[in-house]
Design a protein around this motif. Structure first.
Motif, mmCIF file in Angstrom:
data_model
loop_
_atom_site.group_PDB
_atom_site.id
_atom_site.type_symbol
_atom_site.label_atom_id
_atom_site.label_comp_id
_atom_site.label_asym_id
_atom_site.label_seq_id
_atom_site.Cartn_x
_atom_site.Cartn_y
_atom_site.Cartn_z
ATOM 1 N N GLY A 117 35.904 45.952 48.176
ATOM 2 C CA GLY A 117 36.000 45.392 49.520
ATOM 3 C C GLY A 117 36.992 44.251 49.630
ATOM 4 N N PHE A 118 37.258 43.825 50.844
ATOM 5 C CA PHE A 118 38.222 42.762 51.086
ATOM 6 C C PHE A 118 37.822 41.490 50.336
ATOM 7 N N HIS A 119 38.803 40.901 49.657
ATOM 8 C CA HIS A 119 38.577 39.688 48.883
ATOM 9 C C HIS A 119 39.922 39.007 48.654
ATOM 10 N N VAL A 120 39.880 37.779 48.202
ATOM 11 C CA VAL A 120 41.072 37.099 47.725
ATOM 12 C C VAL A 120 40.825 36.698 46.275
ATOM 13 N N ASP A 121 41.891 36.574 45.488
ATOM 14 C CA ASP A 121 41.767 36.203 44.088
ATOM 15 C C ASP A 121 42.097 34.724 43.910
ATOM 16 N N GLY A 122 41.381 34.086 42.995
ATOM 17 C CA GLY A 122 41.618 32.677 42.753
ATOM 18 C C GLY A 122 40.350 31.871 42.970
ATOM 19 N N PRO A 123 40.474 30.561 42.944
ATOM 20 C CA PRO A 123 39.289 29.702 42.996
ATOM 21 C C PRO A 123 38.729 29.480 44.397
ATOM 22 N N VAL A 124 39.390 29.940 45.439
ATOM 23 C CA VAL A 124 38.889 29.804 46.807
ATOM 24 C C VAL A 124 38.488 31.183 47.296
#
Length: 230
Positions: A117-124
């Protein structure tokens, strides 16, 4: 409004025969899948390299590198051809981006009918989770995200699959290596009958980091080994 050419950038046409041979030789990518929630169903990230080292030196099942990481048997890494290919792929990124380190490389498998599913990578995180930006690990993660290149080589996929970057359906082409901005929302929906296998590499380019941030063992490889797309 996002400009498509800022989301998805074709880099080179790659002869993927060596990777295809390795997929035929090793079946680990067909055997596993995790189902975490409605947005993460039947997926597996098989890590091949971490922080510049081939993953056989890590206990991947216990290391918690990725929420959906699935360990590869140590027997697989006894294949010298696989290890040589991993090193060559990392060296190719160094040749094209300059001095730095392959922070992560692996095969991302979205099994038939699976969903990432939709997500962003990294610490946020995408869903509005609060993050204390004063914490050193978070600041380091943000810095690395800005200095990293995320490339994908589609090895196997269904024509009807949806690889979404924001609201844009990115084209997948056999043998086309591309870079995309993984700090923007992205998702993959396998809508076919075959497993999707994506070779995903994150390369940290040293000269994009602040001067005081250096990585031991990072070295430039002087000559690129891919041909640019015409």
């Amino acid at each position: 409004m996002y400009l498509h050419n800022r989301l998805y950038q074709p880099l080179a046409q790659i002869d993927d025969a060596a990777w295809q041979t390795l997929l035929e030789r090793h079946g680990f990518w067909e055997e596993f899948g995790v189902m975490l929630d409605a947005d993460h169903q039947d997926i597996a990230f098989h890590i091949l390299m971490h922080e510049g080292e081939i993953a056989h030196s890590k206990t991947m099942a216990d290391a918690n590198f990725e929420f959906d990481a699935v360990a590869i048997s140590s027997e697989v890494f006894k294949d010298p051809v696989l290890c040589e290919q991993i090193d060559r792929w990392s060296a190719m990124h160094a040749a094209n981006y300059g001095c730095g380190v392959t922070t992560k490389m692996g095969l991302y498998v979205v099994r038939a009918g699976g969903t990432l599913g939709f997500h962003v990578d990294g610490p946020v995180f995408l869903r509005g989770a609060r993050v204390d930006l004063s914490l050193e690990p978070i600041q380091r993660g943000l810095m690395e995200a800005q200095a990293s290149h995320r490339t994908i080589l589609p090895l196997r996929f269904n024509p009807e699959d949806d690889f979404m970057l924001c609201g844009y359906r990115a084209p997948l082409k056999r043998g086309e290596l591309f870079e995309f901005s993984n700090v923007l929302p992205h998702a993959y929906f396998n809508k076919g009958t075959e497993h999707t296998v994506l070779l995903v590499t994150t390369y940290l380019q040293e000269d994009l980091l602040p001067a005081e941030a250096t990585y031991a063992g990072a070295a430039a490889i002087p000559q690129a080994v891919t041909e640019p797309i015409q």
